[in-house]
Scaffold this motif. Structure first.
Motif, PDB file in Angstrom:
ATOM      1  N   VAL A 136       4.641  14.995  50.782  1.00  0.00           N
ATOM      2  CA  VAL A 136       3.555  14.772  51.730  1.00  0.00           C
ATOM      3  C   VAL A 136       3.843  13.522  52.564  1.00  0.00           C
ATOM      4  O   VAL A 136       3.686  13.518  53.780  1.00  0.00           O
ATOM      5  CB  VAL A 136       2.219  14.605  50.978  1.00  0.00           C
ATOM      6  N   ALA A 137       4.284  12.481  51.866  1.00  0.00           N
ATOM      7  CA  ALA A 137       4.511  11.203  52.542  1.00  0.00           C
ATOM      8  C   ALA A 137       5.574  11.323  53.617  1.00  0.00           C
ATOM      9  O   ALA A 137       5.486  10.709  54.667  1.00  0.00           O
ATOM     10  CB  ALA A 137       4.924  10.147  51.518  1.00  0.00           C
ATOM     11  N   THR A 138       6.580  12.119  53.356  1.00  0.00           N
ATOM     12  CA  THR A 138       7.719  12.171  54.260  1.00  0.00           C
ATOM     13  C   THR A 138       7.523  13.201  55.360  1.00  0.00           C
ATOM     14  O   THR A 138       8.111  13.086  56.434  1.00  0.00           O
ATOM     15  CB  THR A 138       8.999  12.449  53.441  1.00  0.00           C
ATOM     16  N   CYS A 139       6.706  14.198  55.109  1.00  0.00           N
ATOM     17  CA  CYS A 139       6.504  15.262  56.101  1.00  0.00           C
ATOM     18  C   CYS A 139       5.811  14.680  57.335  1.00  0.00           C
ATOM     19  O   CYS A 139       4.825  13.960  57.211  1.00  0.00           O
ATOM     20  CB  CYS A 139       5.637  16.366  55.504  1.00  0.00           C
ATOM     21  N   TRP A 171       2.123   5.742  50.713  1.00  0.00           N
ATOM     22  CA  TRP A 171       2.146   7.110  51.244  1.00  0.00           C
ATOM     23  C   TRP A 171       1.031   7.172  52.288  1.00  0.00           C
ATOM     24  O   TRP A 171      -0.089   6.730  52.011  1.00  0.00           O
ATOM     25  CB  TRP A 171       1.801   8.117  50.166  1.00  0.00           C
ATOM     26  N   ARG A 172       1.313   7.722  53.424  1.00  0.00           N
ATOM     27  CA  ARG A 172       0.263   7.815  54.437  1.00  0.00           C
ATOM     28  C   ARG A 172      -0.120   9.269  54.686  1.00  0.00           C
ATOM     29  O   ARG A 172       0.683  10.052  55.175  1.00  0.00           O
ATOM     30  CB  ARG A 172       0.734   7.179  55.739  1.00  0.00           C
ATOM     31  N   ALA A 205       2.320  15.566  57.084  1.00  0.00           N
ATOM     32  CA  ALA A 205       1.642  15.313  55.808  1.00  0.00           C
ATOM     33  C   ALA A 205       1.234  16.628  55.145  1.00  0.00           C
ATOM     34  O   ALA A 205       0.099  16.797  54.691  1.00  0.00           O
ATOM     35  CB  ALA A 205       0.437  14.388  55.989  1.00  0.00           C
TER      36      ALA A 205
END
Lengths: 234, 674, 249
Positions: free
Chosen positions: C167-170, C102-103, C173
């Motif tokens: 969060v990871a996909t938004c 996850w970034r 974030a």
């Protein structure tokens, strides 16, 4: 009461974005309604259009609205930049592989780009007309009762006249601006409602449909007027 | 290896005097209290943040104690309580079907095959109603009926509907409720939370539990934490079988370290094997997934009658639906006509094993039976056609209608099955097989939930107290929350009342230094080992030994061999294990190595315990002790006791102690489901 | 089946990370994605290399611990599926698979694919609860009737597993879906009403402090959420927060 207050929190910024954006949609509707007169303006030499333009620049209530519009544009712009910068900071390392198109629409992911194109268009647009109307030298039109009003119509007509060497590139930029505006609205309209919490299983479809219709109809009509002006004067 | 225990002492469970129904109230009224000002001077360590741990930590903090809570996961919300599907029992009698505290007590004692302690079980039934009140007030979204009141379902063959549920995610909702309560206390500073920390040892000073050595799993730091009491809520140890429905990280280490420091381990061999799980599909399989017990309400379980059909299924030349009715063996209905497919978990699991051992298993490995919904789909379809007034419906229409009914009832489970196996359970029977699910055994505790180490407590699945030899469905959640919210917070005061003048526990004591050094040495030893074999390899082999010899059925020869095999495995582990990485970094392989090392020792003790229990009861089935029809044969004269084991250095040489179980309120009967 | 894996390797929170390539062979289609990772790690350990660290626990899609960004999507290509429930039959033999953590600034990398999601815990600690002590004697459970629809909707919001896929996909974030799910659960229930306004303020404040990005309503979170948490929850939180600011409670 929260410490961050209405101006600082991320949600407050969203409300501001939504409020200014939705207000600007109203402005667009009003502006379009005025511009639609250009379809028939040639018949009376632009008189009705010019009177409308005068009304829009002098009537006090409209003045208030227009200041609100300037403010909205500026706020929408600044707020958008602040949000974008924060969002960039929230993901300092990018993904090596990202398939964003599988889970979100293109326009929703490119609001900053679309907004920037609209902004560039807006600057040239205001320079061409708004600046002329307010501060430039606009020829005067003589009415029957002897009063003179600024002949904005002739400025518009001349600008989109085939004889104007810049007309085609200007129209190109205009169409690009409208194109970007359409996509900006495609996401922005319903997004504004979502941001202020106006979403409900019963209404969100209506809002969504309205937003899509708005985002197509408004730019198409604006563009049609410009193309119409050019073609009919050819 | 010693055959006989060195010496056996009678354990005092400190059960309060008086009639069963008054014991708990009377006890609460008579134990010592710690006044609020003094609670602020007392520190308590809680290890584990599942239902028992979160609720205990939150409740202790609410009462005023200073709590340090530890979990190995990245957040307390991840504890494996979260995976419980079915529900939580409580004697609320909302359905007006004659339920009562006594009935819940009785069902639990009987379900446990008369191997649990009456007073504890009665208390559990008594506080069960409070749990539901508490959870609802926390905002746990239980299922409700159209009037807005709480709904119940029936569960596990009992005769009343007393199970509260939140779809198939009851454990999740209850744990998030407890996690919320815990979070509130963390925000107030009453609980200090240590995520990604593993207990490495329990520290005893002057015979009392006075703290722990923990390892920060991110930085690798080895830390000393002192406290006036330590509460272990570290869950069960089903992972000793490698493949189980437990989470990958579930482990016995906290309980095992306590055991090695003097806490007795009770009935470690009592293991619940759940009959309806998705079967093993390959060597690298890491985990077994449970399909809720509720599926047995409508599904029929069978294997082919003829070996030829089994072979055809295995080589793929025949589909299960091709086998005609008269060549199918609905073995549960055949053997247990009265209860059919709804026999208790232990009985259903053994029956599946019996058929598969006889060569009728229906997958490649020969370890699966069919759970078939075809007849349920047809039955529901016909009813639905009648309801909708469809005249002479086609077979296809009936199927369609029936599938819709089944989808509404079990849709999420069917979807999960399809996700894992890529088979469509509406069209073809599901393949299921029993899998290790829960461990009834655990640290021996008295009525106050205190282990044999003063100041060391155990709650939830980590202790042994309430489920006897077999746990009823929807009772694990009940016990975890009962211990954490309503029992331990009271009973621990009785012990802590002595500590109001002790002052903060210093971690400079030599006992802390020694324990820390031992931990550091062990870590250095594991990392410095020049082996070649990954930890998982040992874990898999341990699992195979345990599953084959200490699983659904056990015998003296196999258990004796298993002890020898595990001892060999342990020796090989010390020589051959390869643990890569550094001690000062996030190093999951190192964490795993420590856990597997403890599980191997525990496995040895489990076999020892199973060997000692010369009877069959609940989840413990000794082949030597069965009726001519192959049913469990209990020995109430010789084995109505809790076996509590004291560590002596080698697990198989643990000393055997007994707590005799006395039944004053129920009559011991043979369970029959025929 | 054989695959080429491109995996993010990062020694620790302070170190630089990079993508590394690993071949993995002998995978069967009924292995889960994490079992495929187990096979890789087994190979790495036997070869004397550092195995890939990743978070996982229940492996049945409910604990929320597993967290891989697979081929450009949180939890991989399947919908309503966590990484642990993703199976290799969803991939083509010979495929190259990108695996990243996850970034997000608010989710610093612990090692390799494992990240620190304690920001979520702190958000819950800021107000994601009903303030009721367990040692008291609350009302009988049925003294608080809740309309079935509200209870069901609260349940749907409460099924969030806190994995962080939102969060990871938004693209920003943003943690809005996570926060709004908890805000919604309590906003829908009578038990949550007394603290409703202060809760939403405190939780949004904490969310902002943690350094998550802003919600731009792209809707990606809802699509990638393994539990299908709805955007309706975000709207409800927007509404409640606005109300809390206007009424000044």
């Amino acid at each position: 009461m929260a410490q961050t207050g209405i101006l600082k929190s991320s949600l407050a910024k969203k409300y501001a974005m939504a409020a200014t954006g939705l207000f600007l949609c109203l402005f667009l509707a009003g502006h379009l309604a005025g511009n639609l007169q250009l379809f028939t303006a040639a018949a009376d030499g632009g008189r009705q259009f010019n009177e409308y333009a005068k009304f829009m620049t002098t009537f006090p209530a409209v003045k208030v609205l227009s200041y609100l519009t300037y403010f909205s544009v500026l706020f929408h712009l600044v707020d958008g930049i602040v949000l974008s910068l924060q969002n960039r900071k929230a993901r300092p390392v990018r993904y090596a592989m990202e398939r964003a198109s599988t889970n979100a629409g293109w326009s929703s992911r490119n609001m900053m780009l679309l907004g920037t194109i609209v902004l560039v268009f807006l600057v040239t647009h205001m320079q061409n007309f708004w600046w002329q109307m307010h501060f430039g030298s606009v020829p005067m039109q003589q009415l029957e009762d002897g009063t003179q009003i600024k002949d904005l119509y002739s400025v518009v007509a001349a600008f989109f006249h085939p004889d104007n060497g810049f007309a085609l590139p200007a129209i190109g930029l205009y169409l690009l601006g409208q194109f970007a505006l359409g996509f900006h609205l495609w996401h922005g309209f319903s997004s504004g409602f979502q941001s202020v919490g106006l979403r409900h299983p019963k209404f969100s479809q209506i809002i969504g449909g309205l937003g899509k219709a708005f985002s197509v109809v408004v730019p198409v009509l604006f563009s049609a007027i410009v193309v119409f002006m050019y073609i009919t004067q050819a | 290896m010693t055959e006989m225990p060195k010496h056996s002492v009678a354990l005092d469970a400190k059960i309060p005097e008086g009639p069963l129904a008054d014991k708990w109230t009377h006890h609460k009224n008579s134990i010592r209290l710690v006044n609020p000002a003094n609670k602020r001077l007392i520190d308590v360590i809680v290890v584990g943040t599942g239902l028992a741990g979160s609720s205990a930590a939150a409740s202790l903090a609410e009462m005023g104690y200073n709590v340090k809570a530890f979990c190995f996961q990245d957040s307390p919300r991840r504890a494996h309580s979260i995976a419980a599907q079915g529900g939580i029992n409580a004697a609320k009698n909302y359905q007006n079907d004659g339920d009562s505290v006594y009935r819940l007590f009785y069902d639990t004692i009987k379900g446990g095959d008369y191997r649990s302690r009456e007073a504890n079980v009665y208390r559990l039934a008594e506080v069960s109603a409070n749990i539901i009140d508490q959870c609802v007030s926390q905002g746990v979204p239980f299922a409700r009926d159209y009037g807005g009141l709480l709904d119940n379902r029936s569960f596990g063959g009992v005769q009343v509907s007393r199970t509260f549920y939140a779809k198939g995610q009851t454990g999740q909702q209850l744990l998030l409720g407890a996690y919320s309560a815990l979070s509130r206390q963390i925000s107030k500073g009453k609980v200090t939370m240590y995520n990604r920390h593993e207990l490495m040892d329990v520290v005893t000073v002057d015979g009392k539990a006075r703290g722990i050595i923990a390892r920060n799993l991110v930085t690798g730091e080895v830390e000393r934490h002192g406290a006036h009491a330590v509460v272990l809520c570290s869950g069960g140890y089903g992972n000793v079988f490698y493949l189980s429905t437990n989470a990958m990280g579930s482990n016995v280490s906290a309980a095992w370290k306590a055991h090695k420091k003097g806490a007795f381990m009770a009935n470690p061999s009592y293991t619940q094997i759940h009959p309806t799980c998705i079967p093993v599909s390959g060597h690298y399989q890491s985990k077994l997934t449970l399909m809720s017990e509720s599926l047995r309400n409508d599904g029929r379980i069978w294997v082919p009658k003829e070996q030829a059909d089994v072979d055809a299924l295995r080589n793929g030349s025949m589909r299960p639906t091709d086998i005609p009715e008269d060549r199918r063996d609905y073995y549960l209905e055949r053997r247990y006509p009265a209860f059919g497919n709804l026999v208790p978990r232990d009985v259903a699991s053994r029956a599946a094993k019996e058929r598969c051992d006889a060569g009728f298993g229906v997958n490649e490995a020969g370890e699966a039976v069919f759970l078939d919904y075809a007849s349920a789909i047809e039955r529901y379809g016909k009813t639905e056609a009648n309801v909708q007034g469809i005249q002479a419906p086609s077979a296809e229409k009936i199927r369609e209608l029936g599938e819709a009914v089944v989808r509404a009832k079990y849709g999420n489970l069917f979807q999960m099955y399809e996700q894992i196996t890529a088979d469509n359970p509406y069209k073809t029977p599901m393949r299921i097989y029993p899998a290790v699910h829960y461990t009834m055994g655990g640290l021996w505790v008295d009525y106050n939930l205190q282990t044999t180490i003063p100041g060391l407590y155990a709650c939830g699945e980590a202790n042994f107290s309430d489920h006897g030899a077999n746990r009823l469905g929807a009772s694990a959640l009940m016990q975890g929350l009962a211990d954490g919210y309503f029992v331990l917070p009271y009973t621990i005061g009785d012990y802590l009342a002595d500590d109001i003048r002790t002052g903060a526990i210093s971690t400079d004591a030599p006992e802390f230094a020694a324990a820390e050094q031992a931990v550091r040495d062990r870590i250095a030893g594991l990392l410095g080992n020049n082996g070649k074999t990954p930890v998982d390899d040992f874990h898999r082999r341990l699992g195979r030994i345990m599953w084959n010899e200490c699983g659904m059925s056990r015998n003296e020869k196999g258990l004796t061999q298993a002890i020898a095999d595990i001892q060999d495995l342990r020796a090989e582990f010390e020589k051959e294990v390869c643990v890569p990485g550094r001690p000062d970094r996030f190093n999951p392989e190192l964490d795993k190595a420590g856990r597997v090392s403890d599980l191997m020792e525990l496995g040895e003790l489990m076999c020892k315990d199973a060997l000692e229990r010369k009877e069959s009861c609940g989840g413990h089935f000794r082949e030597e002790y069965q009726t001519p029809e192959g049913e469990a044969l209990r020995d109430d004269k010789g084995h109505a006791h809790v076996s509590a084991w004291a560590h002596t250095g080698v697990p198989a040489e643990a000393t055997h102690h007994k707590e005799e179980l006395t039944f004053e309120n129920v009559e011991l009967k043979t369970r029959s489901y025929k | 089946m054989d695959f080429t894996l491109k995996i993010w390797r990062q020694e620790g929170p302070q170190e630089e990370g990079r993508m590394e390539t690993y071949p993995v062979t002998g995978i069967t289609h009924d292995m889960s994605f994490l079992e495929m990772m187990d096979v890789l790690n087994d190979q790495l350990i036997r070869d004397g290399q550092d195995p890939v660290a990743f978070d996982h626990d229940c492996r049945e899609g409910i604990c929320g611990m597993c967290s891989m960004f697979i081929n450009g999507e949180a939890h991989g290509p399947n919908r309503k599926t966590t990484t642990c429930q993703l199976h290799m039959r969803s991939f083509k033999d010979g495929e190259t698979i990108y695996i990243e953590p996850w970034r997000a600034a608010a989710f610093p990398v612990v090692k390799d694919l494992a990240v620190d999601r304690s920001a979520f815990d702190r958000i819950i600690q800021s107000g994601g609860y009903v303030s009721v002590n367990s040692s008291g004697n609350p009302l009988d459970a049925n003294a608080i009737p809740v309309p079935k629809d509200d209870a069901d909707e609260a349940f749907n919001a409460a099924t969030c597993i806190g994995c962080g896929a939102c969060v990871a996909t938004c693209k920003n974030a943003s943690a809005m879906l996570f926060v709004s799910a908890k805000v919604s659960q309590f906003a829908l229930l009578p038990q949550g009403q007394p603290e409703r306004m202060s809760r939403v303020q405190r939780m949004v404040d904490q969310m902002d402090k943690e350094g998550f990005g802003n919600c731009t309503n792209t809707g990606a979170c809802e699509v990638e959420c393994p539990k299908g948490i709805s955007l309706d929850n975000i709207a409800r939180m927007n509404r409640d927060y606005l109300k809390s600011q206007v009424t000044g409670e």
